[in-house]
Design a protein around this motif. Sequence first.
Motif, PDB file in Angstrom:
ATOM      1  N   PRO A  96       0.827  -1.203   0.000  1.00 47.99           N
ATOM      2  CA  PRO A  96       0.000   0.000   0.000  1.00 47.99           C
ATOM      3  C   PRO A  96       0.867   1.261   0.000  1.00 47.99           C
ATOM      4  CG  PRO A  96       0.071  -0.961   2.193  1.00 47.99           C
ATOM      5  CD  PRO A  96       0.838  -1.888   1.296  1.00 47.99           C
ATOM      6  N   ALA A  97       0.254   2.385  -0.357  1.00 50.23           N
ATOM      7  CA  ALA A  97       0.990   3.651  -0.420  1.00 50.23           C
ATOM      8  C   ALA A  97       1.085   4.254   0.972  1.00 50.23           C
ATOM      9  CB  ALA A  97       0.288   4.603  -1.378  1.00 50.23           C
ATOM     10  N   THR A  98       1.912   3.653   1.800  1.00 49.75           N
ATOM     11  CA  THR A  98       2.110   4.173   3.149  1.00 49.75           C
ATOM     12  C   THR A  98       3.579   4.508   3.341  1.00 49.75           C
ATOM     13  OG1 THR A  98       2.620   2.041   4.168  1.00 49.75           O
ATOM     14  CG2 THR A  98       0.294   2.622   3.971  1.00 49.75           C
ATOM     15  N   ALA A  99       3.879   5.083   4.503  1.00 54.37           N
ATOM     16  CA  ALA A  99       5.263   5.458   4.789  1.00 54.37           C
ATOM     17  C   ALA A  99       6.100   4.282   5.252  1.00 54.37           C
ATOM     18  CB  ALA A  99       5.273   6.558   5.857  1.00 54.37           C
TER      19      ALA A  99
END
Lengths: 330, 218
Positions: free
Chosen positions: A112-115
Amino acid sequence: MRRSADGFSVIELTVALALTLIVAGTVAAIVGPARSVFDSQPEAIDVQQRLRVGVEALTRDLIGAGAGSPVGGRSGPLAEVVPPVLPFRRGAGRSDPPDTFRSDAITIISVPATAVQTTLAADFDVGATALTVMPTVGCGEGVTLCGVVPGMTVLVSEIGGAFDLFDVTAVDDAASQLTVTPASGASAYPTGVPVVEARVRTYYLKNDSVTHTAQLMRSDSAATGDAPVLDHVAALTFDYLSASGTPIAASELADGPWLPNAAAASRWDADLLRIRAIGVTLRIEAALAAFRGPAGALFRHGGVAPSARLWVPDQEMRFVVSPRNLGASR
Amino acid sequence: MTGRFRRDRGAALVMVIMALALMTSLSAALLLSATSEVLMAANFTSQRAALYAADAILERAMIDVAAAPDWSTLITGTTPASFVDGPASGGRTLADGTIVDLGETLNMAGCHKRSACTDTELDAVTADRPWGASNPRWQLYAYGHLHDLLPDVPNAVWYGVAMVAANPGGLDDVITIRAEAYGPRHAHAVVEAVFARDGRDSDYNDGTPRLISWREVR
């Protein structure tokens, strides 16, 4: 107008009686089928709705399979190092053996587009329960591992094919350390290997031998457990297609060659990287046996409907999803 | 007309009204059920179509991105795509009368509000923008009606907007594209894709920009 008070003539009475019989007969003829329709149509609508929900859920997850790490660690398509689609159950919790092929189960992996996209800051040994990682991007002052929370699944992967999924059980921000549930048969990984949050979702068919019904189940992680998505699924089958659109035989996906090697406990078949599209066949049946007829072409599981007017046949749909991240042209 | 008959006068009217009320309520229930099913199916179709429309504008933007020699000029807004339908601001009217405001679309992507985003809002750490000061600063890139993009496709009633931004990880030669599509029944879909240019450390480079990730934003 005295005549009207004299009563009805025989002819008048006969005509009136005939008309009444015609109307009553017509109504009686209509009421039976109409009642069947009123009884069965809500069930037919429910079957349609469940099919729609199933198609939507599977399509949405399959279409995003293989999204890679866009920020840190080793950014690139996930399919460079990890098979994004597995024909069996694989996760930080319960997993099928690596040489398994299940036509009624699929595991979908994406980042996912997370940090939470970083690398190992220290070697990870076999049997260890802590991942020491580099600080992540975008954290506030005094925070090094922003976004990492217990319950999260992280993916550790190495070029060459070794990958493992771990459930995070605790986060030590000061030490940049994640305590993880040891994955069965996990490999050792050197410093610098990517560690990213992973979205791992398994769909599978759960059969109830007592009620002879089946549910479409979804499993995200060991922490969240399994959850039912659909009830009364008559059939669920996954099949796999190559870049040329030809089917990949089930045996090809579970017979090697193996990555990272044939002896690794978490090995996987290299042919999994040939998958470019997934065919799904989903068949939904009426929940109540009172709306199902005898087992056959219309009904996978027979029912007790007394009349064909009450039948709500199974609804089956086959659809093919090409995950955008597996596109051969990109 | 005797007294008894006189008392019965008007009974027919009451019975007719009651029968009419019963039939009306039955008809209304049937109509509501049928209409809601049709609307649900239509909304479902529109929403699925919106996703494919967003993917179409993403693909169109990618053609220009791939041809651009220097991606830094795209990120700063210096070089727009060839698929634009006017200035990068103002409203665009869809076939059903819905107005898509390009400025609002940009602001919604940056800070989830229609008015202009402040630097603090753009740097805020949120679930969908978790990189703080490295959060994407979207720049309008390609936008227009899909029937201009796909003149041969009937009922291409969608409006597509593509934005570009630098990579939050500060990686060179990596660009993020966000594509949004608006359509009938308030259908709206968003996809984001990250592309990398040739020359990066990969065994899979073949000389063209390659997809790193594609995801639907929900």
